[in-house]
Design a protein around this motif. Sequence first.
Motif, PDB file in Angstrom:
ATOM      1  N   SER A 148       0.877  -1.380  -0.074  1.00 44.10           N
ATOM      2  CA  SER A 148       0.023   0.146   0.135  1.00 44.10           C
ATOM      3  C   SER A 148       0.937   1.249   0.012  1.00 44.10           C
ATOM      4  O   SER A 148       0.324   2.526  -0.105  1.00 44.10           O
ATOM      5  CB  SER A 148      -0.844   0.095   1.171  1.00 44.10           C
ATOM      6  N   GLY A 149       2.283   1.236   0.035  1.00 45.26           N
ATOM      7  CA  GLY A 149       2.976   2.138   0.297  1.00 45.26           C
ATOM      8  C   GLY A 149       3.672   2.657   1.284  1.00 45.26           C
ATOM      9  O   GLY A 149       4.565   3.646   1.684  1.00 45.26           O
ATOM     10  N   GLN A 155       6.082   2.153   4.593  1.00 45.76           N
ATOM     11  CA  GLN A 155       7.066   1.442   4.925  1.00 45.76           C
ATOM     12  C   GLN A 155       7.100   1.073   6.177  1.00 45.76           C
ATOM     13  O   GLN A 155       6.664   1.889   7.253  1.00 45.76           O
ATOM     14  CB  GLN A 155       8.352   2.263   4.745  1.00 45.76           C
ATOM     15  N   ILE A 156       7.193   0.004   6.776  1.00 48.50           N
ATOM     16  CA  ILE A 156       7.430  -0.340   7.890  1.00 48.50           C
ATOM     17  C   ILE A 156       8.854  -1.346   8.293  1.00 48.50           C
ATOM     18  O   ILE A 156       9.291  -1.962   7.441  1.00 48.50           O
ATOM     19  CB  ILE A 156       6.015  -1.327   8.498  1.00 48.50           C
ATOM     20  N   THR A 157       9.418  -1.451   9.690  1.00 46.02           N
ATOM     21  CA  THR A 157      10.538  -2.299   9.889  1.00 46.02           C
ATOM     22  C   THR A 157       9.884  -3.575   9.962  1.00 46.02           C
ATOM     23  O   THR A 157       8.806  -4.184  10.001  1.00 46.02           O
ATOM     24  CB  THR A 157      11.294  -1.850  10.972  1.00 46.02           C
ATOM     25  N   GLU A 179       8.691  -3.846  13.374  1.00 45.06           N
ATOM     26  CA  GLU A 179       7.062  -3.691  13.273  1.00 45.06           C
ATOM     27  C   GLU A 179       6.202  -4.801  12.703  1.00 45.06           C
ATOM     28  O   GLU A 179       5.053  -5.233  13.080  1.00 45.06           O
ATOM     29  CB  GLU A 179       7.022  -2.385  12.564  1.00 45.06           C
ATOM     30  N   LEU A 227       1.608   1.783  16.048  1.00 45.80           N
ATOM     31  CA  LEU A 227       3.123   2.597  15.539  1.00 45.80           C
ATOM     32  C   LEU A 227       3.277   3.613  16.712  1.00 45.80           C
ATOM     33  O   LEU A 227       4.499   3.840  17.155  1.00 45.80           O
ATOM     34  CB  LEU A 227       2.946   3.516  14.115  1.00 45.80           C
ATOM     35  N   VAL A 228       2.346   4.279  17.300  1.00 44.45           N
ATOM     36  CA  VAL A 228       2.315   5.053  18.395  1.00 44.45           C
ATOM     37  C   VAL A 228       1.390   4.649  19.376  1.00 44.45           C
ATOM     38  O   VAL A 228       0.076   4.542  18.944  1.00 44.45           O
ATOM     39  CB  VAL A 228       2.167   6.534  17.805  1.00 44.45           C
ATOM     40  N   THR A 273       0.735   6.356  23.281  1.00 42.97           N
ATOM     41  CA  THR A 273       1.179   6.996  24.710  1.00 42.97           C
ATOM     42  C   THR A 273      -0.171   7.339  25.263  1.00 42.97           C
ATOM     43  O   THR A 273      -1.043   6.750  24.972  1.00 42.97           O
ATOM     44  CB  THR A 273       1.567   8.443  24.047  1.00 42.97           C
ATOM     45  N   ILE A 329      -1.642   5.604  17.250  1.00 44.15           N
ATOM     46  CA  ILE A 329      -1.559   5.593  15.952  1.00 44.15           C
ATOM     47  C   ILE A 329      -1.548   4.052  15.398  1.00 44.15           C
ATOM     48  O   ILE A 329      -0.416   3.488  15.798  1.00 44.15           O
ATOM     49  CB  ILE A 329      -0.281   6.278  15.203  1.00 44.15           C
ATOM     50  N   ARG A 337      -8.395   6.666   7.907  1.00 46.30           N
ATOM     51  CA  ARG A 337      -8.025   6.983   6.679  1.00 46.30           C
ATOM     52  C   ARG A 337      -7.800   5.803   5.822  1.00 46.30           C
ATOM     53  O   ARG A 337      -6.920   5.171   6.191  1.00 46.30           O
ATOM     54  CB  ARG A 337      -6.819   8.105   6.644  1.00 46.30           C
ATOM     55  N   ILE A 340      -5.862   3.553   3.147  1.00 42.91           N
ATOM     56  CA  ILE A 340      -4.884   3.794   2.369  1.00 42.91           C
ATOM     57  C   ILE A 340      -4.556   2.915   0.873  1.00 42.91           C
ATOM     58  O   ILE A 340      -4.400   3.332  -0.018  1.00 42.91           O
ATOM     59  CB  ILE A 340      -3.492   3.292   3.010  1.00 42.91           C
ATOM     60  N   PRO A 388      -9.183   4.893  -1.080  1.00 49.27           N
ATOM     61  CA  PRO A 388      -8.194   5.615  -0.623  1.00 49.27           C
ATOM     62  C   PRO A 388      -8.229   7.039  -0.650  1.00 49.27           C
ATOM     63  O   PRO A 388      -8.763   7.660  -1.315  1.00 49.27           O
ATOM     64  CB  PRO A 388      -7.063   5.085  -1.830  1.00 49.27           C
ATOM     65  N   TYR A 437      -5.118   3.532   8.074  1.00 54.38           N
ATOM     66  CA  TYR A 437      -4.612   4.251   9.376  1.00 54.38           C
ATOM     67  C   TYR A 437      -5.636   4.183  10.192  1.00 54.38           C
ATOM     68  O   TYR A 437      -6.972   4.947   9.872  1.00 54.38           O
ATOM     69  CB  TYR A 437      -3.969   5.475   8.958  1.00 54.38           C
ATOM     70  N   PHE A 459      -6.114   6.995  13.319  1.00 58.35           N
ATOM     71  CA  PHE A 459      -5.513   8.098  14.277  1.00 58.35           C
ATOM     72  C   PHE A 459      -6.320   8.378  15.466  1.00 58.35           C
ATOM     73  O   PHE A 459      -7.620   8.619  15.324  1.00 58.35           O
ATOM     74  CB  PHE A 459      -5.396   9.420  13.284  1.00 58.35           C
TER      75      PHE A 459
END
Lengths: 181, 181
Positions: free
Chosen positions: A21-22, A24-26, A29, A53-54, A56, A61, A91, A93, A130, A154, A156
Motif C-alpha cells: 500500500s506504500g 514502509q514498516i520495519t 514492526e 505505531l504510536v 502514548t 496511531i 483514513r 490507504i 483511498p 490508518y 489516528f
Amino acid sequence: MITKEQQKTAQKRAADMIRASGIQITDEEAHGIEVVDFGLSSLEKEGVQVLTLVQTDRVSIKVLVLFPNQTEPEHWHPPVGEDPGKEETIRVISGTVYFYIPGKSTFSKGFMVDGKDNYYTMRNEVVMKPCDQITLQPGEKHWFQARDDGAVMYSFSTIARDALDQFSDPNIERITKIFDE
Amino acid sequence: MITKEQQKTAQKRAADMIRASGIQITDEEAHGIEVVDFGLSSLEKEGVQVLTLVQTDRVSIKVLVLFPNQTEPEHWHPPVGEDPGKEETIRVISGTVYFYIPGKSTFSKGFMVDGKDNYYTMRNEVVMKPCDQITLQPGEKHWFQARDDGAVMYSFSTIARDALDQFSDPNIERITKIFDE
C-alpha cells in the motif's frame, strides 16, 4: 483462538499488504502485528490485523489491515474514567472499505456475516476509497468490512484501551488467545 | 512573507515530495498545503510545508515536508489552559532528518543556520531515517533540518494550536503572510 502458525502467516500476509500500500514498516514492526480473531476462531471471516505505531497516554496511531472479505465486528469505545472515550479517525490507504455507522439504513454494497444479523446493527453505509477519511466520536457504534481486494487503513486516535472496547456480539473476547499446536 | 506565486510553487513541490514518498493525497489536500516562512521571508533556509490531514479538539495528524537544506526553527509547545501542551510524535517517511532536542551537545552532522546560533540552542542530535520515530513531550524545545535529499515526515499529536507555539527567535511570526505582487 488461533495457532502460532496462523498468527505468523497472518502477520506476514498483513505486512505484505501494508508494504504494497506504500507504507514502509520495519521487520520488527511487521513481527509485532497483532492478529485479532475476537475469540471467535474464525479469523478470515471476523478479524483484523493491527500494527501499533504510536501508543502514548494521549495518542494512538495504528495501521489496520482487513484481508479480503474479512469483517471487523461492531463495537464502540466507551468512556474510561474522565476520558469521554476514544475518538478515532480512519483514513483508507488501499482497497475499498465498507463502513457502517449510526443513521438510516442504506446497507447495499457490503454483506452480512452469516447468521450474525443481530450483532451488526449499524446499517448506514459509507463506501470509502483511498484518501477517504471518517471520524468516529466516542461511543459511536461502528463496524467495517473489505471485499475481494482487502484493505489497509490508518487509525489516528486518542489513547486506545482496546481491552475495554465494547462489542455487540456477547461471544467476543477482544484479546486473542494464541496456542501451540 | 511570501508571494502567491512562491506559495503555489512550494505547494506543488511539497505535494510531489509527499507523493514520491509513497503517501497518497488528493489534489484538494495538495492545494491546502500550508507554506510557512515563519515571517522570516527566507523560506528555503527557514521554513516548513504542512499538510493537515486531521484536526479535531483532541488529535492532529500532519504531513511535514522539508525542502533540501531547509530548517524548521527551534520551538516548543506550551501549556494552554488545562492542556499541558502538545505531545508530538514524528515518524520519518523519506529522507534523513537531523533532529535537535534537550541533552548534551552532540551536534555534528547538521549545520547551523547562518548567524542564528543564539536561536538554535538545542544541540543533542538525533539522526533519523525512514521508519524512525521520536516523541516530544509538551514544552520540550526542538528544531529539525533536512540535507540535500529533503524529507517527508508524519506528525502525530494531540491538538495542535500552531499559532500559540513559542520560538527561540523573537523575530518569528508563526502565521505566514501571503501577498499578491
